[in-house]
Design a protein around this motif. Structure first.
Motif, short mmCIF file in Angstrom:
data_model
loop_
_atom_site.label_atom_id
_atom_site.label_comp_id
_atom_site.label_asym_id
_atom_site.label_seq_id
_atom_site.Cartn_x
_atom_site.Cartn_y
_atom_site.Cartn_z
N GLU A 106 21.67 -28.66 -23.78
CA GLU A 106 20.86 -29.31 -24.64
C GLU A 106 19.54 -29.36 -22.92
N GLU A 107 20.52 -29.09 -22.57
CA GLU A 107 18.81 -29.64 -20.86
C GLU A 107 18.29 -27.57 -20.96
N ASP A 108 18.55 -26.72 -21.59
CA ASP A 108 18.44 -25.24 -21.31
C ASP A 108 16.80 -25.09 -22.66
N VAL A 109 17.86 -25.23 -24.09
CA VAL A 109 16.96 -25.68 -24.67
C VAL A 109 15.59 -26.38 -24.22
N ALA A 110 15.46 -27.73 -23.80
CA ALA A 110 14.32 -28.57 -23.38
C ALA A 110 13.53 -27.56 -22.55
N PHE A 111 14.36 -26.36 -22.15
CA PHE A 111 13.33 -25.54 -20.90
C PHE A 111 11.84 -25.02 -21.09
N GLY A 112 11.41 -25.04 -22.35
CA GLY A 112 10.23 -24.31 -23.10
C GLY A 112 9.43 -25.38 -23.06
N GLU A 114 9.35 -28.22 -21.70
CA GLU A 114 9.19 -29.58 -20.37
C GLU A 114 8.47 -28.32 -19.46
N ILE A 123 10.24 -33.51 -27.14
CA ILE A 123 11.59 -32.61 -26.74
C ILE A 123 12.44 -33.43 -27.66
N VAL A 127 14.71 -30.72 -29.82
CA VAL A 127 15.92 -30.32 -29.08
C VAL A 127 17.25 -30.22 -30.04
N GLY A 159 16.02 -22.09 -27.51
CA GLY A 159 15.31 -22.96 -26.69
C GLY A 159 13.94 -22.05 -27.31
N ARG C 225 9.28 -17.32 -21.99
CA ARG C 225 10.05 -19.47 -21.96
C ARG C 225 8.38 -20.46 -21.39
N ARG C 233 4.68 -30.23 -15.90
CA ARG C 233 5.95 -30.15 -17.06
C ARG C 233 6.31 -31.35 -17.42
N THR C 234 6.71 -32.01 -18.10
CA THR C 234 7.25 -33.24 -18.51
C THR C 234 8.74 -32.32 -18.24
#
Lengths: 282, 282, 262
Positions: A106-112, A114, A123, A127, A159, C225, C233-234
């Motif tokens: 889930e942290e990877d999917v949030a990268f964009g 973010e 977010i 996600v 992502g 990305r 950044r958030t």
């Protein structure tokens, strides 16, 4: 028109081991093409034909040497358009391991999101949504290292989906997967196109993945040498062979029958169609 | 009887929480000069299996015999066995390290303790057999295209003059033309020079088209073992474990279901076309 | 089989310690270490023991896990205790040949042993209850003021978390390259030091080439990305102090004060 390239040329300088320039390579050569919102496009071409370089032009990872690229009316050569273009046109690459940044799914999917400065609550929402669309929600707390190739690619797609793009480019994203993983990714791409109405640009070697496309571009030496519906493109058997490309197995079989005098049309892409045509011959 | 595996089991991290039984009582014989296709999805144990054939992994229990001698017996020469049973890993281009192609191919023969002249003679022969373009022999391997790097890596193993050549997914990531070229070359080595070839593949069409015998692995066991025709005849069982039959087989089944009087155990396009023409009396 | 290596030693559980903000735990550990070095009498040591026991109890990590880390330092512990007992000058209470045990020696050895054991188990409480990732986040947040003196805090934190993701992948790759070269007859086991060092070249060159390729692929994927540095950044999981953290800070400060005063 969502994507439009006008006489796009991309050249880079080739260098030897010491870094001395040895020549100029024209990777994309005078390409003018248009893609509408919601289309499913396939780009074919042998290794080194320029298709990946073209893809990188479409989301401002590379800029034109000559000509121009417009995404939703934005010129990719303008600096302030770079981030908006990359948000609209997401890209999934070939190697699943080298595009996952987070240590938890889930942290990877949030990268964009973010990076785009999306507020925290939203977010989380994005996600969860995109992981559900890709069928990866149950694995959201896992480490990407323990996933299969197909699952990793679905995380990568999630992502991109979380950035709410208009278009997703799959740049040979199935090349390193086994048949099961390939099917997973193609299914996901078709669902995104059908249900979410996301424009899909699929770059691949696998001919059987192309039959779902609305339109096919065939590239050779940096140029788009053929374009049309899959049926139209696969009717030009001789040209495809000359371009080092293959035909789907059904098409090969149909061609072989046609060459030996069975009266069926060229460009048959599905078994159902073949059966239909063969019934007429009985 | 070049390689015999006798009740071989292999357990990774034995005695820990992560214990994995990768091979479970596998008995298998690979005959001299045959072209064996090894099928199984990711994690079925096929990569572990082939690493036993050239003494890279030691069985937890059971024996591996090469030409009748136990390769793990006291005083056995593992370096010699590794030179006789060449193993080309998946994406072998990642093992290249020398400053030029030719020197890299010499690495194997030099490790065998051959003189420089002899090592170079072997490298020469191997690159020729791989049809590698002469003008690139003294280039840095890192400047080659993916397909060329792969040929150099295979030449690096061929230069050791193995009697058995094992390749793990040698066509992964190549375009259709590159795939066929490489497989034709392997078939040539087997047919003309009597090399035993073991090909690990995900692609049923490749196994059907090139192998004399197919072995299917599932959960560390030999699931099926027979001629490709025998194995693919049982494709319903293969589907249950996430594999399948060559595409042509499915086309013929659909034709038969649609009322065409055709045999379905056909594995290549030519035979399929012949069968259909017979049925249409053309 | 390198896939299964987990970095750090995180123990999954649902406890008060797990739910604390990683910054609280990082600062707490820091204060605890300072306190250990200030403590120089039995009462202060006892306070540290009590503090640690409370932390362990709140972490719900089995004691066996907690003391697993001790095995690694057992030898060092034994040696330093031995040196302290026998080599500290002072009033001898027992002699045997050239060896003298002094009262001062016994005292300093006991303190040293206590300190080491408390230090290791104390930091284990932190690493067992905090994922390496949230530790990175905590460091980024705590070091943020350093951005003013041009320390690239965000970049360093990002590098650390990328390293955490890629170390297992590169370990697996090393194993693969090694096997591939062994299949080409390479020998990594025999020969003298120089020969062995030289035999590493066929592993290291491909490994570096691959690491650079991965790095450039990853950079491309990050750019695609919309990554453009830390600004604007958030976060999916921003660090937030809760009521528990306030309590924890008060307890920590009280503990340090107690150690100083005792």
């Amino acid at each position: 028109m969502f994507i439009e390239t006008k006489n796009l040329v991309f050249e880079y300088i080739e260098r030897d081991e010491e870094g001395n320039p040895t020549g100029v390579k024209r990777a994309v050569d005078d390409v003018s093409l248009q893609v509408k919102k919601g289309e499913f496009i396939a780009i074919l071409g042998h290794n080194g034909s320029g298709k990946s370089t073209l893809a990188k032009q479409l989301n401002a990872l590379l800029y034109p040497t000559e000509g121009s690229v417009f995404i939703d009316g934005m010129d990719s050569a303008e600096d302030e358009n770079v981030i908006p273009i990359r948000q609209k046109v997401g890209m999934v690459f070939q190697n699943p391991d080298n595009q996952i940044i987070g240590t938890v799914v889930e942290e990877d999917v949030a990268f964009g999101p973010e990076n785009l400065g999306v507020p925290t609550d939203e977010i989380r929402q994005r996600v969860d949504e995109s992981l559900k669309v890709l069928g990866m929600y149950d694995l959201r707390l896992h480490s990407p290292n323990h996933l299969s190739g197909g699952q990793k690619q679905r995380v990568a797609i999630a992502g991109v989906v979380a950035m709410h793009p208009t278009c997703i480019i799959l740049d040979e994203s199935t090349a390193m997967l086994d048949p099961g993983g390939r099917a997973e990714v193609i299914r996901a791409a078709r669902a995104l196109n059908d249900v979410e109405e996301i424009t899909v640009i699929l770059i691949t070697h696998y001919m059987d993945e192309i039959i779902y496309a609305n339109r096919v571009f065939v590239m050779n030496e940096g140029k788009v040498v053929m374009q049309g519906s899959p049926e139209e493109v696969f009717s030009n058997v001789e040209t495809l062979r000359a371009l080092r490309l293959d035909l789907p197995v059904v098409t090969q079989l149909a061609e072989s029958l046609r060459e030996s005098g069975v009266k069926i049309p060229s460009g048959i892409l599905t078994t159902e169609r073949l059966i239909e045509e063969l019934k007429k011959c009985r | 009887m070049s390689i015999i595996l006798n009740h071989v089991s292999h357990i990774y991290s034995e005695g820990t929480a992560d214990e994995v039984r990768a091979l479970d009582d596998v008995s298998l014989e690979i005959a001299d000069g045959e072209f064996l296709g090894l099928i199984g999805h990711t994690g079925s144990g096929k990569s572990t299996l082939v690493q036993h054939m050239n003494a890279l992994l030691k069985p937890t229990s059971g024996q591996v015999l090469y030409n009748g001698e136990d390769i793990w017996a006291k005083g056995s020469d593992k370096a010699r066995i590794r030179s006789k049973v060449g193993l080309v890993f998946q994406y072998p281009e990642y093992q290249l390290f020398e400053t030029d192609v030719f020197t890299d191919v010499c690495f194997g023969p030099k490790n065998l303790g051959l003189s420089r002249v002899e090592a170079e003679a072997r490298a020469y022969e191997a690159l020729e057999r791989m049809n590698f373009p002469k003008e690139r022999w003294y280039m840095s391997p890192f400047d080659l295209s993916g397909g060329q790097k792969r040929r150099v890596a295979i030449a690096g193993v061929l230069a050791m003059k193995p009697e058995v050549l094992i390749l793990d997914e040698p066509t992964a990531g190549l375009d259709p033309y590159g795939r066929r070229e490489l497989l034709d070359m392997l078939k040539g080595l087997q047919r003309d020079e009597g090399l035993t070839v073991v090909l690990i593949s995900h692609c049923m069409d490749d196994v059907a088209g090139y192998a004399d015998r197919a072995v299917v692995m599932e959960k560390g066991k030999v699931f099926m073992n027979g001629t490709p025709a025998e194995v693919f005849f049982r494709h319903r069982e293969l589907e249950e474990i996430g594999l399948g039959a060559p595409s042509v087989t499915y086309i013929m089944e659909k034709l038969a279901a649609a009322g065409f009087d055709v045999k379905t155990d056909v594995m290549n396009v030519e035979d399929a076309a012949k069968e259909i023409r017979g049925c249409l009396r053309i | 089989m390198f896939k299964d290596i987990t970095l750090g030693q995180f123990y999954q559980a649902d406890s008060v310690m797990h739910s604390l903000d990683p910054r609280t735990k990082l600062v707490g550990t820091f204060l605890y270490i300072i306190a250990l070095f200030i403590a120089n009498d039995a009462a202060a040591m006892a306070a540290a023991v009590v503090f640690l026991c409370i932390a362990i109890a709140l972490s719900r990590v089995p004691a066996s896990f907690m003391f697993r880390g001790m095995k690694g330092i057992a030898l060092i512990l034994l040696l330093t205790v031995g040196f302290n007992i026998f080599l500290t000058p002072g009033v001898p209470i027992w002699t045997w040949g050239p060896l003298k045990v002094t009262a001062e020696g016994l005292r300093s050895a006991a303190f040293l042993a206590c300190r080491l054991v408390l230090l290791i188990s104390g930091t284990s409480v932190m690493t067992l209850t905090t994922t390496p990732n949230s530790l990175t986040d905590a460091m980024e947040s705590l070091l943020l003021p350093l951005t003013h003196i041009k320390v690239p805090v965000h970049e360093i934190a990002l590098m650390m978390s990328i390293a955490l993701r890629f170390i297992p992948i590169l370990m697996e790759e090393t194993d693969k390259i090694m096997k591939a070269q062994m299949a080409r007859g390479a020998d990594f086991e025999s020969g003298n030091f120089m020969k062995r060092a030289k035999s590493m070249v066929p592993i290291l060159v491909p490994l570096f080439v691959s690491a650079f390729r991965r790095a450039s692929d990853l950079a491309m994927a990050m750019e695609a990305r919309c990554y453009s540095g830390g600004e604007g950044r958030t976060k999916l999981k921003p660090l937030k102090y809760g009521r528990g953290d306030v309590v924890a800070y008060i307890v920590q400060i009280a503990f340090v004060a107690a150690v100083i005063l005792l």
